[in-house]
Motif scaffolding. Structure first.
Motif, PDB file in Angstrom:
ATOM      1  N   SER A  10       0.839  -1.200   0.000  1.00  0.00           N
ATOM      2  CA  SER A  10       0.000   0.000   0.000  1.00  0.00           C
ATOM      3  C   SER A  10       0.877   1.254   0.000  1.00  0.00           C
ATOM      4  O   SER A  10       1.627   1.496   0.948  1.00  0.00           O
ATOM      5  N   SER A  11       0.762   2.041  -1.060  1.00  0.00           N
ATOM      6  CA  SER A  11       1.543   3.279  -1.124  1.00  0.00           C
ATOM      7  C   SER A  11       1.136   4.235  -0.007  1.00  0.00           C
ATOM      8  O   SER A  11       1.972   4.981   0.512  1.00  0.00           O
ATOM      9  N   THR A  12      -0.114   4.209   0.398  1.00  0.00           N
ATOM     10  CA  THR A  12      -0.576   5.063   1.486  1.00  0.00           C
ATOM     11  C   THR A  12       0.153   4.722   2.783  1.00  0.00           C
ATOM     12  O   THR A  12       0.640   5.610   3.487  1.00  0.00           O
ATOM     13  N   VAL A  13       0.240   3.441   3.099  1.00  0.00           N
ATOM     14  CA  VAL A  13       0.927   3.008   4.317  1.00  0.00           C
ATOM     15  C   VAL A  13       2.415   3.333   4.219  1.00  0.00           C
ATOM     16  O   VAL A  13       3.014   3.863   5.165  1.00  0.00           O
ATOM     17  N   ARG A  14       3.035   3.019   3.076  1.00  0.00           N
ATOM     18  CA  ARG A  14       4.463   3.331   2.901  1.00  0.00           C
ATOM     19  C   ARG A  14       4.718   4.816   3.112  1.00  0.00           C
ATOM     20  O   ARG A  14       5.658   5.197   3.824  1.00  0.00           O
ATOM     21  N   ASN A  15       3.894   5.665   2.499  1.00  0.00           N
ATOM     22  CA  ASN A  15       4.094   7.115   2.619  1.00  0.00           C
ATOM     23  C   ASN A  15       3.883   7.604   4.046  1.00  0.00           C
ATOM     24  O   ASN A  15       4.638   8.445   4.540  1.00  0.00           O
ATOM     25  N   GLU A  16       2.850   7.094   4.706  1.00  0.00           N
ATOM     26  CA  GLU A  16       2.576   7.498   6.086  1.00  0.00           C
ATOM     27  C   GLU A  16       3.748   7.134   7.006  1.00  0.00           C
ATOM     28  O   GLU A  16       4.213   7.953   7.792  1.00  0.00           O
ATOM     29  N   MET A  81       6.260  -6.855  12.185  1.00  0.00           N
ATOM     30  CA  MET A  81       5.132  -6.939  11.270  1.00  0.00           C
ATOM     31  C   MET A  81       4.125  -5.852  11.629  1.00  0.00           C
ATOM     32  O   MET A  81       3.813  -5.648  12.800  1.00  0.00           O
ATOM     33  N   LEU A  82       3.638  -5.157  10.612  1.00  0.00           N
ATOM     34  CA  LEU A  82       2.571  -4.163  10.747  1.00  0.00           C
ATOM     35  C   LEU A  82       1.466  -4.608   9.811  1.00  0.00           C
ATOM     36  O   LEU A  82       1.598  -4.500   8.589  1.00  0.00           O
ATOM     37  N   THR A  83       0.378  -5.132  10.367  1.00  0.00           N
ATOM     38  CA  THR A  83      -0.593  -5.856   9.554  1.00  0.00           C
ATOM     39  C   THR A  83      -1.987  -5.799  10.146  1.00  0.00           C
ATOM     40  O   THR A  83      -2.156  -5.430  11.306  1.00  0.00           O
ATOM     41  N   THR A  84      -2.965  -6.184   9.359  1.00  0.00           N
ATOM     42  CA  THR A  84      -4.327  -6.350   9.875  1.00  0.00           C
ATOM     43  C   THR A  84      -4.521  -7.755  10.428  1.00  0.00           C
ATOM     44  O   THR A  84      -5.517  -8.037  11.088  1.00  0.00           O
ATOM     45  N   GLU A  85      -3.582  -8.643  10.151  1.00  0.00           N
ATOM     46  CA  GLU A  85      -3.665 -10.042  10.595  1.00  0.00           C
ATOM     47  C   GLU A  85      -3.369 -10.144  12.093  1.00  0.00           C
ATOM     48  O   GLU A  85      -2.448  -9.513  12.592  1.00  0.00           O
ATOM     49  N   ASN A  86      -4.135 -10.992  12.770  1.00  0.00           N
ATOM     50  CA  ASN A  86      -3.923 -11.153  14.201  1.00  0.00           C
ATOM     51  C   ASN A  86      -4.098 -12.605  14.636  1.00  0.00           C
ATOM     52  O   ASN A  86      -4.360 -12.874  15.793  1.00  0.00           O
ATOM     53  N   SER A  87      -3.960 -13.548  13.699  1.00  0.00           N
ATOM     54  CA  SER A  87      -4.201 -14.947  14.038  1.00  0.00           C
ATOM     55  C   SER A  87      -3.011 -15.533  14.801  1.00  0.00           C
ATOM     56  O   SER A  87      -1.849 -15.248  14.480  1.00  0.00           O
ATOM     57  N   PRO A  88      -3.296 -16.355  15.802  1.00  0.00           N
ATOM     58  CA  PRO A  88      -2.223 -17.005  16.560  1.00  0.00           C
ATOM     59  C   PRO A  88      -1.301 -17.847  15.677  1.00  0.00           C
ATOM     60  O   PRO A  88      -0.094 -17.903  15.920  1.00  0.00           O
ATOM     61  N   THR A  89      -1.857 -18.482  14.647  1.00  0.00           N
ATOM     62  CA  THR A  89      -1.042 -19.305  13.754  1.00  0.00           C
ATOM     63  C   THR A  89      -0.003 -18.456  13.028  1.00  0.00           C
ATOM     64  O   THR A  89       1.164 -18.834  12.939  1.00  0.00           O
ATOM     65  N   MET A  90      -0.433 -17.305  12.510  1.00  0.00           N
ATOM     66  CA  MET A  90       0.508 -16.415  11.816  1.00  0.00           C
ATOM     67  C   MET A  90       1.551 -15.872  12.782  1.00  0.00           C
ATOM     68  O   MET A  90       2.722 -15.762  12.445  1.00  0.00           O
ATOM     69  N   ILE A 103       2.457  -5.651  15.192  1.00  0.00           N
ATOM     70  CA  ILE A 103       1.594  -4.498  15.410  1.00  0.00           C
ATOM     71  C   ILE A 103       0.386  -4.623  14.493  1.00  0.00           C
ATOM     72  O   ILE A 103       0.542  -4.803  13.290  1.00  0.00           O
ATOM     73  N   VAL A 104      -0.801  -4.517  15.083  1.00  0.00           N
ATOM     74  CA  VAL A 104      -2.026  -4.570  14.296  1.00  0.00           C
ATOM     75  C   VAL A 104      -2.370  -3.145  13.852  1.00  0.00           C
ATOM     76  O   VAL A 104      -2.382  -2.219  14.665  1.00  0.00           O
ATOM     77  N   LYS A 105      -2.598  -2.979  12.527  1.00  0.00           N
ATOM     78  CA  LYS A 105      -2.955  -1.678  11.974  1.00  0.00           C
ATOM     79  C   LYS A 105      -4.257  -1.203  12.595  1.00  0.00           C
ATOM     80  O   LYS A 105      -5.076  -2.028  12.959  1.00  0.00           O
ATOM     81  N   PRO A 106      -4.450   0.096  12.721  1.00  0.00           N
ATOM     82  CA  PRO A 106      -3.676   1.191  12.134  1.00  0.00           C
ATOM     83  C   PRO A 106      -2.404   1.485  12.934  1.00  0.00           C
ATOM     84  O   PRO A 106      -2.311   1.182  14.112  1.00  0.00           O
ATOM     85  N   PHE A 107      -1.447   2.094  12.254  1.00  0.00           N
ATOM     86  CA  PHE A 107      -0.154   2.439  12.823  1.00  0.00           C
ATOM     87  C   PHE A 107      -0.297   3.615  13.783  1.00  0.00           C
ATOM     88  O   PHE A 107      -0.900   4.625  13.447  1.00  0.00           O
ATOM     89  N   ASN A 108       0.259   3.476  14.976  1.00  0.00           N
ATOM     90  CA  ASN A 108       0.281   4.544  15.968  1.00  0.00           C
ATOM     91  C   ASN A 108       1.739   4.868  16.252  1.00  0.00           C
ATOM     92  O   ASN A 108       2.351   4.286  17.149  1.00  0.00           O
ATOM     93  N   GLY A 109       2.292   5.777  15.454  1.00  0.00           N
ATOM     94  CA  GLY A 109       3.704   6.105  15.532  1.00  0.00           C
ATOM     95  C   GLY A 109       4.213   6.465  16.906  1.00  0.00           C
ATOM     96  O   GLY A 109       5.202   5.875  17.379  1.00  0.00           O
ATOM     97  N   PRO A 110       3.594   7.423  17.595  1.00  0.00           N
ATOM     98  CA  PRO A 110       4.113   7.809  18.906  1.00  0.00           C
ATOM     99  C   PRO A 110       4.192   6.643  19.898  1.00  0.00           C
ATOM    100  O   PRO A 110       5.081   6.603  20.736  1.00  0.00           O
ATOM    101  N   ALA A 111       3.284   5.681  19.783  1.00  0.00           N
ATOM    102  CA  ALA A 111       3.272   4.546  20.704  1.00  0.00           C
ATOM    103  C   ALA A 111       4.464   3.609  20.511  1.00  0.00           C
ATOM    104  O   ALA A 111       4.862   2.911  21.440  1.00  0.00           O
TER     105      ALA A 111
END
Length: 122
Positions: A10-16, A81-90, A103-111
């Motif tokens: 995602s260019s949006t995520v890369r740019n952010e 990993m910065l993703t929407t995936e949250n499965s224990p297997t992954m 890290i589960v998206k959305p990205f929280n930079g300051p955190a």
């Protein structure tokens, strides 16, 4: 020479991420998928932190992480990993590949800024 590699289709995520990390003193390289990420890691030995999505075309993030360890024999780079995936297997697969954070998206930079600085050696 970059100290952080962002791998996301995602260019949006890369740019952010690029904007946030650059503003906070990181030198950033960008990749559009796992294949591109591996290529960038081969080209730039200064990369200390990879922030990577899981689901991408051509090569997913977990496969890329596994190849970083097996084919590149790079155990020094920290991978988060910065993703929407949250499965224990992954997550287990990621842990086996030496993933340092999930890290589960959305990205929280300051955190995560201090953790990223530590992982990138910044």
């Amino acid at each position: 020479m970059a100290n952080v590699l962002i791998v996301d289709d995602s260019s949006t995520v890369r740019n952010e991420l690029n904007d946030f990390l650059s503003r906070n003193g990181f030198r950033v390289a960008l990749a559009v998928d796992g294949q591109d990420g591996l290529s960038k890691l081969r080209q730039d030995p200064g990369i200390r932190l990879v922030v990577c999505d899981v689901n991408m075309p051509h090569m997913d993030g977990l496969t890329m992480a596994e190849k970083v360890r097996s084919e590149l024999r790079n155990t020094a780079v920290n991978i988060v990993m910065l993703t929407t995936e949250n499965s224990p297997t992954m997550k287990e697969r990621g842990k086996a590949a030496g993933i340092r954070g999930w890290i589960v998206k959305p990205f929280n930079g300051p955190a995560v800024l201090n953790s990223f600085k530590s992982l990138a050696g910044a």
